[in-house]
Design a protein around this motif. Structure first.
Motif, PDB file in Angstrom:
ATOM      1  N   PRO A 268       0.834  -1.207   0.000  1.00 12.42           N
ATOM      2  CA  PRO A 268       0.000   0.000   0.000  1.00 12.42           C
ATOM      3  C   PRO A 268       0.867   1.255   0.000  1.00 12.42           C
ATOM      4  O   PRO A 268       1.830   1.358   0.757  1.00 12.42           O
ATOM      5  N   PHE A 269       0.525   2.183  -0.890  1.00 13.99           N
ATOM      6  CA  PHE A 269       1.243   3.456  -1.007  1.00 13.99           C
ATOM      7  C   PHE A 269       2.718   3.229  -1.317  1.00 13.99           C
ATOM      8  O   PHE A 269       3.586   3.973  -0.857  1.00 13.99           O
TER       9      PHE A 269
ATOM     10  N   TRP B  13      -4.025  -0.114  -4.231  1.00 17.25           N
ATOM     11  CA  TRP B  13      -3.546   0.076  -2.858  1.00 17.25           C
ATOM     12  C   TRP B  13      -4.599  -0.278  -1.814  1.00 17.25           C
ATOM     13  O   TRP B  13      -4.317  -0.290  -0.624  1.00 17.25           O
TER      14      TRP B  13
END
Length: 251
Positions: free
Chosen positions: A133-134, A164
């Protein structure tokens, strides 16, 4: 007078589209080329003209962004600007001939991505647990693309956010607008230093993008999206066809 009206209206519509669903480059870039701005300069100027519209759209989504303080915003902003710097640098070393040869293909890719945005986001969401994620590894290539050619950037960012694991479309639009601000800012500085901005046409267009960017978030909550997507798809394919024709004529 026609050029002035065309550039302002292109900025207005482009700013609104960027705030609502992306695709503003389908309007702004061809308008600049039509009034005689060379392709590389037209692409750089379209990015500059989009900047105030992105800023206005970010302000419109400020409440949606306010709940995202836990997200590593500084990290995302930094790497977006780093990628934008690389992409903008690549554009500056591209000749008008080389860039003109790429434009039809870039527009076609952006149009296809736009049309298939929902399936792409759905597919990306299925793999939300596969990617970090990110993560830098997914954001940096997108930012490099956006620094080189702004077309379809918003749609690609939304698909990335789905990958994400993000779900709130208004938060996603807010983050998309903010990262577009960061990317456009660094790209604008590089283009300005490189002397690749047509300031007069860009200022006219930017005036329209501000108004369109302010109106976009409100429209995003009311407009029938299928109709809007169909219109943008027609514009995208039409623009792509025109630039393919120009490429063939120049060969």
């Amino acid at each position: 007078m026609f050029d002035i009206a065309l550039l302002f209206l292109a900025g207005l519509v482009g700013g609104m589209l960027n705030a609502v669903a992306g695709g503003g480059t389908f309007i702004t870039f061809p308008a600049l080329v039509l009034v005689g701005v060379p392709p590389v300069m037209a692409n750089a100027t379209a990015t500059v003209a989009s900047f105030p519209g992105y800023l206005a759209a970010t302000y419109g989504f400020r409440r949606d962004l306010a709940v995202m303080q836990g997200v590593r915003m500084v990290h995302l902003t930094f790497w977006t600007m780093a990628g934008g710097m690389v992409g903008a640098g690549l554009l500056l070393v591209s000749s008008n001939q080389a860039f003109s040869a790429l434009v039809p293909f870039l527009l076609l890719i952006a149009t296809v991505v736009f049309i298939w945005a929902e399936p792409i986001r759905a597919l990306a969401a299925r793999y939300a647990r596969v990617v970090t994620p990110f993560g830098l590894g997914t954001l940096l290539p997108v930012a490099i693309y956006g620094g080189y050619f702004n077309g379809g950037l918003g749609i690609i960012l939304l698909a990335l956010f789905a990958m994400w694991g993000m779900r709130d479309i208004h938060q996603m639009n807010g983050l998309k607008s903010w990262l577009s601000v960061a990317l456009s800012l660094i790209a604008c500085l590089i283009f300005a230093v490189g002397g690749s901005i047509a300031w007069g046409p860009g200022a006219l267009m930017a005036t329209g993008t501000v108004l369109g960017g302010l109106a976009g978030p409100s429209i995003a909550r009311r407009i029938p999206m299928p109709a809007l997507r169909a219109l943008i798809a027609c514009i995208g394919f039409g623009t792509t066809a025109i630039f393919f024709w120009r490429l063939i004529q120049g060969a």
